[in-house]
Design an enzyme around this catalytic site. Structure first.
Site, PDB file in Angstrom:
ATOM      1  N   HIS A 147       0.844  -1.208   0.000  1.00 45.81           N
ATOM      2  CA  HIS A 147       0.000   0.000   0.000  1.00 45.81           C
ATOM      3  C   HIS A 147       0.878   1.256   0.000  1.00 45.81           C
ATOM      4  O   HIS A 147       0.534   2.256  -0.622  1.00 45.81           O
ATOM      5  CB  HIS A 147      -0.900   0.045   1.241  1.00 45.81           C
TER       6      HIS A 147
ATOM      7  N   ASP B 271      -7.618  -2.467  -1.471  1.00 40.40           N
ATOM      8  CA  ASP B 271      -8.569  -3.208  -0.648  1.00 40.40           C
ATOM      9  C   ASP B 271      -9.951  -2.920  -1.211  1.00 40.40           C
ATOM     10  O   ASP B 271     -10.366  -1.751  -1.279  1.00 40.40           O
ATOM     11  CB  ASP B 271      -8.512  -2.753   0.806  1.00 40.40           C
TER      12      ASP B 271
ATOM     13  N   GLU C  77      -6.443 -12.041   4.038  1.00 38.71           N
ATOM     14  CA  GLU C  77      -7.446 -10.976   3.862  1.00 38.71           C
ATOM     15  C   GLU C  77      -8.102 -11.120   2.496  1.00 38.71           C
ATOM     16  O   GLU C  77      -7.479 -10.853   1.463  1.00 38.71           O
ATOM     17  CB  GLU C  77      -6.794  -9.594   3.958  1.00 38.71           C
TER      18      GLU C  77
ATOM     19  N   HIS D  47      -7.863  -7.895   0.009  1.00 37.80           N
ATOM     20  CA  HIS D  47      -6.585  -7.262  -0.322  1.00 37.80           C
ATOM     21  C   HIS D  47      -5.975  -7.881  -1.581  1.00 37.80           C
ATOM     22  O   HIS D  47      -5.839  -9.101  -1.683  1.00 37.80           O
ATOM     23  CB  HIS D  47      -5.622  -7.439   0.851  1.00 37.80           C
TER      24      HIS D  47
END
Length: 192
Positions: free
Chosen positions: A99, A106, A163, A166
């Site tokens: 990121h 996301d 996740e 993501h």
């Protein structure tokens, strides 16, 4: 003025993205606003174009990408690490996150009425239930996350097992760690 960092605002790439940056609100795992309230979502230009391609495929199927996070300044990564020192969910700021390079996103999907599809958990659920490999997801959630993952992978992204929301640009290695504020990005992206 040309953006000096090759980061572009996602709304300038595809105005149909639904952008709800959670960290510009208090509705997130740190329970406080860590981005300026009206922050734009930024990604590296090549990454943003891959996301636009994925969104076009989703739209052909009646869905749209909803964005919860994109580029994240390194100073915010340090804040997150203070709350969750678990590298399955938050990258150690000494190493940095994808990121922080503008090469991760996301997301979830919404239907034509703007309603989020059923997914395994809520965003930023730092439990085993957020894993794409968790055995007890509903059939609907499993189907939705598999569909989202397949399209994202076909467009040049790779998910992570912990996740479901993501995705990293597979070419993330070429981008440097960045610690540029949203305010500076907004000034440099005028006229983009």
């Amino acid at each position: 003025m040309k953006n000096l960092y090759e980061l572009v605002s996602l709304e300038s790439i595809d105005s149909s993205f639904i952008i709800e940056l959670r960290y510009a609100t208090q509705n997130n795992f740190v329970k406080k606003q860590v981005y300026p309230r009206n922050s734009k979502a930024y990604l590296q230009k090549e990454t943003a174009l891959k996301l636009k391609k994925a969104n076009a495929i989703f739209k052909e199927n009646g869905f749209t990408i909803k964005i919860w996070d994109a580029y994240r300044p390194l100073y915010v990564q340090k804040v997150f690490w203070e709350y969750v020192k678990d590298s399955r969910y938050v990258a150690d700021p000494k190493i940095g996150s994808k990121h922080n390079r503008g090469a991760s996103i996301d997301i979830t999907l919404v239907d034509k009425d703007g309603i989020e599809l059923e997914m395994p958990t809520a965003f930023d659920d730092f439990t085993e239930k957020a894993s794409i490999n968790y055995l007890y997801h509903t059939e609907v959630a499993r189907t939705n996350v598999k569909f989202m993952t397949r399209v994202m992978e076909d467009c040049g992204f790779k998910g992570i097992s912990s996740e479901w929301w993501h995705f990293d640009d597979v070419g993330w290695q070429k981008y440097p760690l960045l610690d540029i504020s949203f305010e500076e990005l907004d000034i440099n992206s005028i006229g983009q």
